[in-house]
Write an enzyme that holds these catalytic residues in place. Sequence first.
Site, mmCIF file in Angstrom:
data_model
loop_
_atom_site.group_PDB
_atom_site.id
_atom_site.type_symbol
_atom_site.label_atom_id
_atom_site.label_comp_id
_atom_site.label_asym_id
_atom_site.label_seq_id
_atom_site.Cartn_x
_atom_site.Cartn_y
_atom_site.Cartn_z
ATOM 1 N N GLU A 47 -23.424 32.173 11.609
ATOM 2 C CA GLU A 47 -24.798 31.679 11.648
ATOM 3 C C GLU A 47 -25.703 32.831 12.028
ATOM 4 O O GLU A 47 -25.381 33.622 12.917
ATOM 5 C CB GLU A 47 -24.980 30.537 12.650
ATOM 6 C CG GLU A 47 -26.447 30.137 12.779
ATOM 7 C CD GLU A 47 -26.690 28.733 13.277
ATOM 8 O OE1 GLU A 47 -27.798 28.219 13.048
ATOM 9 O OE2 GLU A 47 -25.788 28.160 13.884
ATOM 10 N N ASN A 355 -26.367 19.927 8.006
ATOM 11 C CA ASN A 355 -25.842 20.455 9.265
ATOM 12 C C ASN A 355 -26.122 19.474 10.381
ATOM 13 O O ASN A 355 -27.287 19.191 10.683
ATOM 14 C CB ASN A 355 -26.478 21.797 9.610
ATOM 15 C CG ASN A 355 -26.088 22.246 11.014
ATOM 16 O OD1 ASN A 355 -24.939 22.583 11.272
ATOM 17 N ND2 ASN A 355 -27.036 22.217 11.940
ATOM 18 N N GLU A 356 -25.074 18.920 10.964
ATOM 19 C CA GLU A 356 -25.202 18.023 12.123
ATOM 20 C C GLU A 356 -26.165 16.876 11.839
ATOM 21 O O GLU A 356 -26.857 16.392 12.747
ATOM 22 C CB GLU A 356 -25.632 18.798 13.367
ATOM 23 C CG GLU A 356 -24.595 19.818 13.802
ATOM 24 C CD GLU A 356 -24.975 20.567 15.069
ATOM 25 O OE1 GLU A 356 -24.081 21.150 15.690
ATOM 26 O OE2 GLU A 356 -26.178 20.572 15.421
#
Length: 795
Positions: A47, A355-356
């Site tokens: 990331e 993402n999440e």
Amino acid sequence: MKFIKTVLLISAGCLLTNLVFAQAAITVDAAKPGHAVSPMLWGIFFEDINLSADGGIYPELVRNRSFEDSGQPDHWTLTNAPGGNTTMTIEGARPLNTFNLHYLRLDVHGGFTLENDGYWGMNIVQGEGYAFKAAARGENFSGPLTVKIIGSAGAVLARGEISGLTSDWRYHALDLAASDSDPTAHLEISGAGHGVLCLDMVSLMPDRTWKNHGLRADLCQALDALHPSFMRFPGGNWIEGDDIAHMYHWKSTIGDIDARTPLWNTWGYNTTQGLGFYEYLQLCEDLGAEPVFGINCGMALNGRVVPSSRMGQWIQDALDAIQYANGPTNSVWGSLRAQAGHPAPFHLKYMEIGNENGGPAYWQRWALLVNAIRANYPGIKLIATSSLMDGTHPLNPRPDIVDEHYYESPGAFMRRAGQYDHYDRRGPKIFVGEYAVTQKAGQGNLRAAVGEAAFMTGLERNSDVVKMASYAPLFVNVHHRAWNPDLISFDSSRWYGSPSYHVQRMFSNNRGDVTLPIAVDSGEVKEKPASGCIGVGTWNTAAEFKDVKVTAPDGKVLFASDFSRNAGGWKLLGAGAQWSVQDGVLRQTAQREFIRALAGDNSWTDYTLELKARKLAGREGFLVLFHIRNDQDRNWWNIAGWNNTQDAVELDGTRDGKSGHVETGRWYDIRVQLQGDRIRCWLDGKLIHDIREPRLTTHALYASAAHDSRTGDIILKVVNTASVPVRTEINLRGARDLTGAGRAIVLTSDSPWDENSLAQPTRVSPETETFNFHGDALRRTFPGNSVTVLRFAER
């Protein structure tokens, strides 16, 4: 031999007491191999956080090279020669191109020198070459310009000259060779005269990069040593962006460097996009790792979503990304890949959507993207995210793989070692895409690595279900630590791996093909009752707190603070925090993560905490901390977290998540009552949470076993979470053709809190030894707080 099952009390660090040695037994059934170990099991997650890309693996030495960071010439310093009066501004009237809209304008009057220190110094190595390049134009100014690399003591390490500036933008390049080494050098550009000088895309890049593909060699070698099977990229929160305008779009990251659109990163800096989609794919290929590309699903961190009727662009972006990676050279996007230097396909097989993310908004967008991708590219494996609140994931269309994330304490990870033992084998495969011990971890200590290793033995034992796993975050520039801890820390010239890095390397470099059944008998370790002080905090929010009071069950006031004068009695924590006291209010105005103020006594067990709080600005609400024994503890009631959408109690993990938000400028009455294993939380007199957190148990030893058909070795991984050595009887039942030769790789240290650093990069690192044994049984003592890999050779 008699083995003793012992139930022991532990301290906050889960350490055994009252024993010099403990005893245990491990039995491996070598004659009855189990399921195949997933060849994709151990990988990495990149990331763009902590300046991992710019200032890290992407080795551009100039910071703010394109002058897009802000409306000011950030990271550039202008010095006038005696009698000079040159000034500098950021302009946009005649940009270099339509994607790079700003440049530096110098109104030159006399002699001047521009300086750029890069990312806390430029690493220059004697004898190596550096490519300087800049776009420039002049108005009644034609140069020349002198370019120098200057050492920290003022010595000139390299120099060159640029001349022939015209009124039109032109690139000028120099090949510079360093006469000496300096890890904290800087760049200087100087000139003299009168007129206007405009500069853009000022770059200084090392000639030597990993495999000649433009990335920092030592950091890539650190990744290569992990032998990752896959790399997920380019991030988590980074792909979501703070809002829709700042979502990650891969199409802005390919092609000529000067035509890539810089983008503000949610982790607090501007990105050059020099590390783009192409470079990520090339890095995966160079590492021999499967690329796992995360695509934005039309949802941003601030809770804003792209309307379903306008999702066409996001769907097309996903389809085009696959064509760019895999398409033939006569396709639109495949031809651009070929132009970049890679006519052969990259063979992208995995794509993660979002993402999440969770809930109906995500499920709807998941369906739109999945249906389109599967209709066009049925061979792509699609990964769904799971909700951080309740762990749910979309069911229709069914995901190939589900991504789960865990950031918890060492004890929580130990208890999760058996999490997938009873997972439904008919369900989707699991990708543990982000995990790390973040409580009591320091900046990456041995105890954190031991907790993670215990968990990893469970992932390996259940690798028929758990297809992939990766620690997070991967990198941190030590001068910009937005998240803690991290796997690999670095500055301009050096790096070191945390103890967790070595655990990842030990597991990845000692894989087997098939699991072997294993039984471990090492006794139970029971937690002490929870205790600790109180606190308040913020996460990406500015807030105020007042009228704090802590009361014992008998009504005795243990602590009270009205902030009538100052913050006496409070410990103020958090990188970049801005605490102040005024008019009876404790105020924190920095919109940063993990900001806390702590007070009270570690011995407190049962108590009631009351206070008032209000939000001033930012994305989230407040944190109300309790039972805090360590500065890194994260026992709290998170009010209006997750971008002002959810309330939850967070202990070892998220508990009792519920919808919730707070209004800016409004005072809220907060009460948290702790009684035994019961936790109750009230907001404005309304009971929000009523949960029980019973004392939990862990074990001294955690282990997994596998057979490696390539070498013929039986591989046994053993994690001792106890503070004392554990004498262990190991029985390799049914093993045949053992040579009696073994090899041990052991990670341990004098203290569970020991860490590595730039000054002591190998303080906690594995040591290897050989040993001999007879038959199929042996005794071995595993050091306290240790991770051991044993390899038993077969003929």
